[in-house]
Design a protein around this motif. Sequence first.
Motif, PDB file in Angstrom:
ATOM      1  N   PHE A  26      11.168  -2.004  14.932  1.00  0.00           N
ATOM      2  CA  PHE A  26      11.128  -2.810  13.712  1.00  0.00           C
ATOM      3  C   PHE A  26      12.395  -2.689  12.866  1.00  0.00           C
ATOM      4  CE2 PHE A  26       6.365  -2.433  14.383  1.00  0.00           C
ATOM      5  CZ  PHE A  26       6.299  -3.675  15.007  1.00  0.00           C
ATOM      6  N   LYS A  53      -7.938   5.326  -3.025  1.00  0.00           N
ATOM      7  CA  LYS A  53      -6.983   6.233  -2.396  1.00  0.00           C
ATOM      8  C   LYS A  53      -7.617   7.071  -1.289  1.00  0.00           C
ATOM      9  CE  LYS A  53      -3.483   5.780  -5.418  1.00  0.00           C
ATOM     10  NZ  LYS A  53      -2.064   5.604  -5.064  1.00  0.00           N
ATOM     11  N   ILE A  81      -6.191   0.335  -6.185  1.00  0.00           N
ATOM     12  CA  ILE A  81      -6.063   0.869  -4.821  1.00  0.00           C
ATOM     13  C   ILE A  81      -6.988   2.077  -4.694  1.00  0.00           C
ATOM     14  CG2 ILE A  81      -4.510   1.919  -3.123  1.00  0.00           C
ATOM     15  CD1 ILE A  81      -2.149   0.558  -4.664  1.00  0.00           C
ATOM     16  N   VAL A 112      -2.446  -7.399  -3.015  1.00  0.00           N
ATOM     17  CA  VAL A 112      -1.615  -7.623  -4.201  1.00  0.00           C
ATOM     18  C   VAL A 112      -1.234  -9.098  -4.306  1.00  0.00           C
ATOM     19  CG1 VAL A 112       0.687  -7.051  -3.248  1.00  0.00           C
ATOM     20  CG2 VAL A 112       0.201  -6.616  -5.661  1.00  0.00           C
ATOM     21  N   MET A 125       1.488 -13.045   4.053  1.00  0.00           N
ATOM     22  CA  MET A 125       0.610 -12.345   3.099  1.00  0.00           C
ATOM     23  C   MET A 125       0.320 -13.226   1.887  1.00  0.00           C
ATOM     24  SD  MET A 125      -0.215  -9.533   4.473  1.00  0.00           S
ATOM     25  CE  MET A 125      -0.039 -10.371   6.052  1.00  0.00           C
ATOM     26  N   ASN A 131       0.426  -4.722   9.610  1.00  0.00           N
ATOM     27  CA  ASN A 131       0.218  -3.382   9.062  1.00  0.00           C
ATOM     28  C   ASN A 131       1.302  -2.332   9.340  1.00  0.00           C
ATOM     29  OD1 ASN A 131      -0.535  -3.069  11.733  1.00  0.00           O
ATOM     30  ND2 ASN A 131      -2.723  -3.022  11.277  1.00  0.00           N
ATOM     31  N   HIS A 132       2.418  -2.743   9.921  1.00  0.00           N
ATOM     32  CA  HIS A 132       3.551  -1.801   9.982  1.00  0.00           C
ATOM     33  C   HIS A 132       4.783  -2.599   9.544  1.00  0.00           C
ATOM     34  CE1 HIS A 132       6.206   1.381  10.847  1.00  0.00           C
ATOM     35  NE2 HIS A 132       6.183   1.423  12.148  1.00  0.00           N
ATOM     36  N   GLN A 133       5.191  -3.582  10.355  1.00  0.00           N
ATOM     37  CA  GLN A 133       6.047  -4.617   9.811  1.00  0.00           C
ATOM     38  C   GLN A 133       5.110  -5.648   9.179  1.00  0.00           C
ATOM     39  OE1 GLN A 133      10.145  -6.323  11.225  1.00  0.00           O
ATOM     40  NE2 GLN A 133       8.551  -7.334  12.389  1.00  0.00           N
ATOM     41  N   VAL A 134       5.532  -6.178   8.029  1.00  0.00           N
ATOM     42  CA  VAL A 134       4.670  -7.079   7.262  1.00  0.00           C
ATOM     43  C   VAL A 134       5.436  -8.368   6.973  1.00  0.00           C
ATOM     44  CG1 VAL A 134       3.406  -7.372   5.082  1.00  0.00           C
ATOM     45  CG2 VAL A 134       3.497  -5.106   6.180  1.00  0.00           C
ATOM     46  N   ILE A 192      -3.028  -3.161   1.031  1.00  0.00           N
ATOM     47  CA  ILE A 192      -2.317  -3.364  -0.240  1.00  0.00           C
ATOM     48  C   ILE A 192      -1.530  -4.679  -0.256  1.00  0.00           C
ATOM     49  CG2 ILE A 192      -0.563  -2.448  -1.808  1.00  0.00           C
ATOM     50  CD1 ILE A 192      -1.401   0.385  -0.922  1.00  0.00           C
ATOM     51  N   ALA A 193      -0.802  -4.974   0.825  1.00  0.00           N
ATOM     52  CA  ALA A 193       0.042  -6.183   0.826  1.00  0.00           C
ATOM     53  C   ALA A 193      -0.792  -7.459   0.655  1.00  0.00           C
ATOM     54  CB  ALA A 193       0.919  -6.223   2.075  1.00  0.00           C
ATOM     55  N   ASP A 225       0.863  -4.954  14.513  1.00  0.00           N
ATOM     56  CA  ASP A 225       1.796  -4.189  13.684  1.00  0.00           C
ATOM     57  C   ASP A 225       3.156  -4.872  13.516  1.00  0.00           C
ATOM     58  OD1 ASP A 225       2.886  -3.725  16.165  1.00  0.00           O
ATOM     59  OD2 ASP A 225       2.770  -1.538  16.053  1.00  0.00           O
ATOM     60  N   SER A 226       3.345  -6.035  14.103  1.00  0.00           N
ATOM     61  CA  SER A 226       4.622  -6.722  13.899  1.00  0.00           C
ATOM     62  C   SER A 226       4.591  -7.663  12.695  1.00  0.00           C
ATOM     63  CB  SER A 226       5.024  -7.507  15.152  1.00  0.00           C
ATOM     64  OG  SER A 226       4.106  -8.546  15.392  1.00  0.00           O
ATOM     65  N   GLU A 243      -6.305   2.058   0.523  1.00  0.00           N
ATOM     66  CA  GLU A 243      -4.993   2.527   0.949  1.00  0.00           C
ATOM     67  C   GLU A 243      -4.936   2.590   2.474  1.00  0.00           C
ATOM     68  OE1 GLU A 243      -4.378   6.539  -0.411  1.00  0.00           O
ATOM     69  OE2 GLU A 243      -2.247   6.195  -0.729  1.00  0.00           O
ATOM     70  N   SER A 244      -3.898   2.088   3.171  1.00  0.00           N
ATOM     71  CA  SER A 244      -2.774   1.437   2.589  1.00  0.00           C
ATOM     72  C   SER A 244      -2.482   0.062   3.194  1.00  0.00           C
ATOM     73  CB  SER A 244      -1.539   2.324   2.757  1.00  0.00           C
ATOM     74  OG  SER A 244      -1.155   2.414   4.104  1.00  0.00           O
ATOM     75  N   SER A 245      -3.055  -0.285   4.353  1.00  0.00           N
ATOM     76  CA  SER A 245      -2.689  -1.568   4.966  1.00  0.00           C
ATOM     77  C   SER A 245      -3.296  -2.768   4.252  1.00  0.00           C
ATOM     78  CB  SER A 245      -3.098  -1.604   6.439  1.00  0.00           C
ATOM     79  OG  SER A 245      -2.529  -0.536   7.129  1.00  0.00           O
ATOM     80  N   MET A 268       9.246  -7.027   5.796  1.00  0.00           N
ATOM     81  CA  MET A 268       9.160  -5.674   5.234  1.00  0.00           C
ATOM     82  C   MET A 268       8.641  -4.742   6.320  1.00  0.00           C
ATOM     83  SD  MET A 268       6.731  -4.375   2.095  1.00  0.00           S
ATOM     84  CE  MET A 268       5.106  -4.477   2.830  1.00  0.00           C
ATOM     85  N   VAL A 269       9.077  -3.505   6.282  1.00  0.00           N
ATOM     86  CA  VAL A 269       8.488  -2.527   7.199  1.00  0.00           C
ATOM     87  C   VAL A 269       7.998  -1.335   6.370  1.00  0.00           C
ATOM     88  CG1 VAL A 269      10.669  -1.362   7.801  1.00  0.00           C
ATOM     89  CG2 VAL A 269       8.785  -1.333   9.413  1.00  0.00           C
ATOM     90  N   ILE A 292       4.385  -0.048  -1.552  1.00  0.00           N
ATOM     91  CA  ILE A 292       4.095  -1.303  -0.843  1.00  0.00           C
ATOM     92  C   ILE A 292       4.025  -2.501  -1.794  1.00  0.00           C
ATOM     93  CG2 ILE A 292       2.418  -2.520   0.612  1.00  0.00           C
ATOM     94  CD1 ILE A 292       1.677   0.207   1.861  1.00  0.00           C
ATOM     95  N   HIS A 346      -2.109   3.242  -9.024  1.00  0.00           N
ATOM     96  CA  HIS A 346      -3.543   3.324  -8.686  1.00  0.00           C
ATOM     97  C   HIS A 346      -4.148   1.970  -9.076  1.00  0.00           C
ATOM     98  CE1 HIS A 346      -7.490   4.606  -7.837  1.00  0.00           C
ATOM     99  NE2 HIS A 346      -7.713   5.461  -8.805  1.00  0.00           N
ATOM    100  N   LYS A 358       5.415   5.033   7.720  1.00  0.00           N
ATOM    101  CA  LYS A 358       4.051   5.538   7.631  1.00  0.00           C
ATOM    102  C   LYS A 358       4.005   7.046   7.414  1.00  0.00           C
ATOM    103  CE  LYS A 358       1.751   1.760   9.021  1.00  0.00           C
ATOM    104  NZ  LYS A 358       0.556   1.195   8.377  1.00  0.00           N
TER     105      LYS A 358
END
Lengths: 191, 191
Positions: free
Chosen positions: A113, B80, B78, B66, B35, B27-30, B62-63, B23-24, B58-60, A76-77, A62, A28, A80
């Motif tokens: 991915f 939630k 985070i 951080v 970042m 927010n899906h693959q990162v 976070i990468a 998303d590539s 949360e959650s996209s 990274m992937v 994450i 958190h 979800k």
Amino acid sequence: MEKLKQRILSDGRALSESVLLVDSFLNHQVDPVLMKQVGEEFAARFSGAGIEKIATIESSGIAPAVMTALLMNLPMVILKKQVSAIMKEGIIQTEVFSFTKNSCYLLTLKSQFIRPGERVLVIDDFLANGEAAFGAIRLIEQAGGQVAGIGAVIAKAFQDGMKKLRGAGYRVEALAPVKSMRENTIEFRED
Amino acid sequence: MEKLKQRILSDGRALSESVLLVDSFLNHQVDPVLMKQVGEEFAARFSGAGIEKIATIESSGIAPAVMTALLMNLPMVILKKQVSAIMKEGIIQTEVFSFTKNSCYLLTLKSQFIRPGERVLVIDDFLANGEAAFGAIRLIEQAGGQVAGIGAVIAKAFQDGMKKLRGAGYRVEALAPVKSMRENTIEFRED
């Protein structure tokens, strides 16, 4: 990983024999310096394992996963738990039961991915009964990938996820394997 | 941020006048290297703003959050969307409407993780209508914190979140403010 174990002992709290509260530095509130050290430890343990991609499960995995990915210089992937309206094309899904929430969710991956044959390291914050890890494995293998390892920041080694994963032939590395917990007492085991 | 804009142009896709698929790499693959660069850019823009904590949703977020937290050497919290069974004590919540999902969710914070007077920088992947950002602001302010800035990786500047946030007196930095989109065309504006 000694530094992580010390942090769990100083800032974590066993709420019962099975519930470990680490929300002040892991899931958190997050300590990014500790996450970087966690990433360094995973990168060291899995160096030479031919890893080509990091996968993690939304959302507490994450932060440690993106640090591991950065240190291993890999993409990274994020698998979800919640699917947005624009994520429709080419997805694969698997049902995962969450003991914490006592309900099922659909874990989702856009299969493009994970490339066929790609060697994937799955990183998550907790490993307990292994439901989430096995869900990740199902998706990655369905997409044609190969799970080359599972890295858990904390493993509840008194639950059977770690044993089941190793029994199924997967390599598991847990940075802080917890042997037992009682109120105010947390014991680690050697991994 | 030129490198980010170039990446959006090469790997992003405008699905419509309002939907941007990234998303590539976001927010899906990162892409963890991107970042880190995003984190460096936020750290540079908000240096001297007296930031004491990073918050994200949360959650996209976070990468990028951080990485920003690591580079600014600050803890991250985070906010939630999903509350686990063990997260009960001392929480505050606010309802947020998601246009993407066409439904409401409860954004949740354990208030002990924002100290009274603490200067907080909110980092998220997207800023569109501002619903999520205003939800984060409500929680942080309710906990006694002070929102010293909002950092969005991508802002849909043609929607009114950025204008409303600035109108309410908040500092907003968007690394890639999108002026307009049509199928296969994405235009940025100067921020």
